[in-house]
Design a protein around this motif. Structure first.
Motif, PDB file in Angstrom:
ATOM      1  N   ASP A 244      60.727 -79.436 -23.830  1.00  0.00           N
ATOM      2  CA  ASP A 244      61.759 -79.372 -22.799  1.00  0.00           C
ATOM      3  C   ASP A 244      61.887 -77.950 -22.251  1.00  0.00           C
ATOM      4  OD1 ASP A 244      62.242 -82.053 -23.066  1.00  0.00           O
ATOM      5  OD2 ASP A 244      64.036 -81.828 -24.285  1.00  0.00           O
ATOM      6  N   THR A 245      61.760 -76.956 -23.132  1.00  0.00           N
ATOM      7  CA  THR A 245      61.782 -75.562 -22.686  1.00  0.00           C
ATOM      8  C   THR A 245      60.608 -75.283 -21.762  1.00  0.00           C
ATOM      9  OG1 THR A 245      62.861 -74.852 -24.742  1.00  0.00           O
ATOM     10  CG2 THR A 245      61.781 -73.146 -23.431  1.00  0.00           C
ATOM     11  N   GLN A 246      59.442 -75.773 -22.137  1.00  0.00           N
ATOM     12  CA  GLN A 246      58.253 -75.596 -21.298  1.00  0.00           C
ATOM     13  C   GLN A 246      58.475 -76.195 -19.910  1.00  0.00           C
ATOM     14  OE1 GLN A 246      55.151 -77.404 -23.598  1.00  0.00           O
ATOM     15  NE2 GLN A 246      54.969 -75.688 -25.012  1.00  0.00           N
ATOM     16  N   HIS A 247      59.081 -77.367 -19.868  1.00  0.00           N
ATOM     17  CA  HIS A 247      59.341 -78.018 -18.581  1.00  0.00           C
ATOM     18  C   HIS A 247      60.221 -77.135 -17.697  1.00  0.00           C
ATOM     19  CE1 HIS A 247      60.196 -81.156 -15.640  1.00  0.00           C
ATOM     20  NE2 HIS A 247      61.491 -80.874 -15.786  1.00  0.00           N
TER      21      HIS A 247
ATOM     22  N   THR B 267      58.036 -85.372 -23.704  1.00  0.00           N
ATOM     23  CA  THR B 267      59.413 -85.858 -23.863  1.00  0.00           C
ATOM     24  C   THR B 267      59.917 -86.612 -22.640  1.00  0.00           C
ATOM     25  OG1 THR B 267      60.255 -83.735 -23.082  1.00  0.00           O
ATOM     26  CG2 THR B 267      60.027 -84.016 -25.472  1.00  0.00           C
ATOM     27  N   GLY B 268      59.112 -86.672 -21.575  1.00  0.00           N
ATOM     28  CA  GLY B 268      59.457 -87.495 -20.430  1.00  0.00           C
ATOM     29  C   GLY B 268      60.330 -86.845 -19.376  1.00  0.00           C
ATOM     30  N   LYS B 269      60.611 -85.539 -19.493  1.00  0.00           N
ATOM     31  CA  LYS B 269      61.514 -84.879 -18.553  1.00  0.00           C
ATOM     32  C   LYS B 269      60.993 -84.966 -17.109  1.00  0.00           C
ATOM     33  CE  LYS B 269      64.291 -81.750 -19.395  1.00  0.00           C
ATOM     34  NZ  LYS B 269      65.759 -81.528 -19.331  1.00  0.00           N
ATOM     35  N   TRP B 270      59.702 -84.697 -16.938  1.00  0.00           N
ATOM     36  CA  TRP B 270      59.126 -84.712 -15.596  1.00  0.00           C
ATOM     37  C   TRP B 270      59.219 -86.111 -15.001  1.00  0.00           C
ATOM     38  CZ3 TRP B 270      55.256 -87.257 -12.989  1.00  0.00           C
ATOM     39  CH2 TRP B 270      54.828 -86.702 -11.777  1.00  0.00           C
ATOM     40  N   ALA B 271      58.846 -87.130 -15.785  1.00  0.00           N
ATOM     41  CA  ALA B 271      58.860 -88.507 -15.293  1.00  0.00           C
ATOM     42  C   ALA B 271      60.269 -88.942 -14.899  1.00  0.00           C
ATOM     43  CB  ALA B 271      58.288 -89.446 -16.355  1.00  0.00           C
ATOM     44  N   ILE B 272      61.260 -88.571 -15.700  1.00  0.00           N
ATOM     45  CA  ILE B 272      62.643 -88.946 -15.403  1.00  0.00           C
ATOM     46  C   ILE B 272      63.112 -88.290 -14.106  1.00  0.00           C
ATOM     47  CG2 ILE B 272      65.021 -88.677 -16.189  1.00  0.00           C
ATOM     48  CD1 ILE B 272      63.924 -88.987 -19.076  1.00  0.00           C
ATOM     49  N   GLU B 273      62.785 -87.018 -13.918  1.00  0.00           N
ATOM     50  CA  GLU B 273      63.184 -86.326 -12.690  1.00  0.00           C
ATOM     51  C   GLU B 273      62.493 -86.931 -11.475  1.00  0.00           C
ATOM     52  OE1 GLU B 273      62.835 -82.102 -12.962  1.00  0.00           O
ATOM     53  OE2 GLU B 273      64.085 -81.958 -14.763  1.00  0.00           O
ATOM     54  N   MET B 274      61.232 -87.339 -11.641  1.00  0.00           N
ATOM     55  CA  MET B 274      60.518 -87.983 -10.536  1.00  0.00           C
ATOM     56  C   MET B 274      61.121 -89.350 -10.231  1.00  0.00           C
ATOM     57  SD  MET B 274      58.212 -85.947  -9.324  1.00  0.00           S
ATOM     58  CE  MET B 274      56.919 -86.913  -8.518  1.00  0.00           C
ATOM     59  N   GLY B 275      61.549 -90.062 -11.268  1.00  0.00           N
ATOM     60  CA  GLY B 275      62.198 -91.347 -11.055  1.00  0.00           C
ATOM     61  C   GLY B 275      63.490 -91.217 -10.283  1.00  0.00           C
ATOM     62  N   ASN B 276      64.225 -90.150 -10.551  1.00  0.00           N
ATOM     63  CA  ASN B 276      65.472 -89.903  -9.817  1.00  0.00           C
ATOM     64  C   ASN B 276      65.201 -89.486  -8.375  1.00  0.00           C
ATOM     65  OD1 ASN B 276      67.346 -90.478 -11.890  1.00  0.00           O
ATOM     66  ND2 ASN B 276      67.033 -88.454 -12.806  1.00  0.00           N
ATOM     67  N   GLU B 277      64.132 -88.716  -8.165  1.00  0.00           N
ATOM     68  CA  GLU B 277      63.812 -88.260  -6.813  1.00  0.00           C
ATOM     69  C   GLU B 277      63.249 -89.382  -5.948  1.00  0.00           C
ATOM     70  OE1 GLU B 277      61.140 -84.862  -4.478  1.00  0.00           O
ATOM     71  OE2 GLU B 277      61.426 -84.729  -6.641  1.00  0.00           O
TER      72      GLU B 277
ATOM     73  N   ASP C  25      51.897 -91.540 -23.366  1.00  0.00           N
ATOM     74  CA  ASP C  25      51.743 -90.495 -24.369  1.00  0.00           C
ATOM     75  C   ASP C  25      51.348 -91.152 -25.687  1.00  0.00           C
ATOM     76  OD1 ASP C  25      52.618 -87.357 -24.351  1.00  0.00           O
ATOM     77  OD2 ASP C  25      52.722 -88.196 -26.370  1.00  0.00           O
ATOM     78  N   LEU C  26      50.844 -90.345 -26.607  1.00  0.00           N
ATOM     79  CA  LEU C  26      50.485 -90.853 -27.932  1.00  0.00           C
ATOM     80  C   LEU C  26      51.708 -91.016 -28.826  1.00  0.00           C
ATOM     81  CD1 LEU C  26      47.297 -88.697 -28.682  1.00  0.00           C
ATOM     82  CD2 LEU C  26      47.370 -91.115 -28.063  1.00  0.00           C
ATOM     83  N   SER C  27      52.783 -90.286 -28.514  1.00  0.00           N
ATOM     84  CA  SER C  27      53.957 -90.261 -29.395  1.00  0.00           C
ATOM     85  C   SER C  27      55.187 -90.829 -28.694  1.00  0.00           C
ATOM     86  CB  SER C  27      54.261 -88.824 -29.846  1.00  0.00           C
ATOM     87  OG  SER C  27      53.131 -88.258 -30.487  1.00  0.00           O
ATOM     88  N   PRO C  28      55.974 -91.667 -29.380  1.00  0.00           N
ATOM     89  CA  PRO C  28      57.199 -92.239 -28.791  1.00  0.00           C
ATOM     90  C   PRO C  28      58.385 -91.284 -28.926  1.00  0.00           C
ATOM     91  CG  PRO C  28      56.846 -93.174 -30.963  1.00  0.00           C
ATOM     92  CD  PRO C  28      55.697 -92.229 -30.714  1.00  0.00           C
ATOM     93  N   ILE C  29      58.335 -90.163 -28.215  1.00  0.00           N
ATOM     94  CA  ILE C  29      59.367 -89.129 -28.356  1.00  0.00           C
ATOM     95  C   ILE C  29      60.251 -89.057 -27.114  1.00  0.00           C
ATOM     96  CG2 ILE C  29      58.049 -87.734 -29.997  1.00  0.00           C
ATOM     97  CD1 ILE C  29      57.170 -85.981 -27.654  1.00  0.00           C
ATOM     98  N   GLN C  30      60.187 -90.086 -26.258  1.00  0.00           N
ATOM     99  CA  GLN C  30      60.961 -90.078 -25.023  1.00  0.00           C
ATOM    100  C   GLN C  30      62.333 -90.721 -25.273  1.00  0.00           C
ATOM    101  OE1 GLN C  30      57.880 -91.831 -25.223  1.00  0.00           O
ATOM    102  NE2 GLN C  30      56.777 -89.915 -24.859  1.00  0.00           N
TER     103      GLN C  30
END
Length: 248
Positions: free
Chosen positions: A2-5, A34-44, A54-59
């Motif tokens: 999330d920090t990287q995003h 963690t899905g931050k980018w995808a969520i923001e794109m969904g809102n936009e 992703d390989l990991s269910p961390i969203q």
């Protein structure tokens, strides 16, 4: 992650993408983390279906209705893809044996006129003013990580090759933009100083995990050896006398 995003958002002047998107209806985010980018794109783009893989269910479980997360391996042949308007990747260095395969799959999976965009970082530590000595521990760590990645068959240095690989895959109208990200808070510019401080924190928190994964598997180091080695590496990351940066 999330920090990287947040770091990338500030570097990109609060843009999530550079492709000239016009009313996209299907957006695919490969390696969504963690899905931050995808969520923001969904809102936009509320009219679009945004799928993050992703390989990991961390969203998170609570997401916009038009955003879905799927556990999927982009290395597999049966890529979870229907024709897309826009395909996005970010920070996938060291994840694939040959990233050109992913670009080729993306090319085949796009609708006519669709766009694909990769945002990645060169792990190499650059310095323009001679303040970085040859034995700078963090730069040596990067080289060691690179050696480990090559032994694992998952190269890290892909960022500077992306434009050429896109063109070789058949894409046209290919654009490349290069940004600088300071290692720590050494810059005088307030925004770059802030970005550097966040980047420093990100490295200090993450470097153990990145080292354990690669150095034990590829180089045969023990956990204790890695911990001792990282003491000076962490100190060097925070050394503001060295004006190092990455290219994004």
């Amino acid at each position: 992650m999330d920090t990287q995003h947040e770091i990338w958002k500030v570097v990109f002047k609060f843009r999530n993408y550079f492709a000239p998107l016009q009313d996209p209806r299907r957006i695919l985010d490969i390696g969504c983390g963690t899905g931050k980018w995808a969520i923001e794109m969904g809102n936009e783009f509320p009219q679009a279906l945004v799928i993050g893989t992703d390989l990991s269910p961390i969203q998170p479980e609570w997401v916009p209705n038009n955003v879905k997360f799927i556990i999927d391996d982009a290395n597999e042949e049966d890529w979870m893809v229907e024709p897309q308007d826009y395909i996005h990747t970010r920070l996938l260095l060291g994840c694939f044996e040959d990233f050109r395969v992913i670009i080729a799959k993306g090319f085949r999976s796009l609708k006519p006129g669709g766009w694909m965009e990769s945002q990645d970082i060169m792990p190499t530590v650059y310095c323009d003013d001679g303040t970085m000595p040859q034995n700078y521990p963090f730069s040596l760590w990067v080289k060691t990580q690179d050696d480990a990645a090559m032994k694992l068959g998952k190269p890290m240095r892909i960022g500077n090759k992306l434009k050429r690989w896109y063109e070789q895959a058949g894409f046209v109208d290919v654009h490349e933009e290069v940004f600088k990200l300071p290692i720590n808070g050494w810059p005088k510019d307030p925004q770059f100083k802030m970005l550097g401080k966040f980047n420093e924190e990100n490295y200090i928190e993450g470097i153990q995990a990145w080292s354990l994964f690669m150095f034990t598997r590829a180089l045969g180091w023990t956990k204790d050896e890695i911990e001792v080695y990282l003491v000076n590496v962490r100190k060097s990351i925070s050394n503001r006398a060295v004006h190092g940066y990455h290219k994004m």
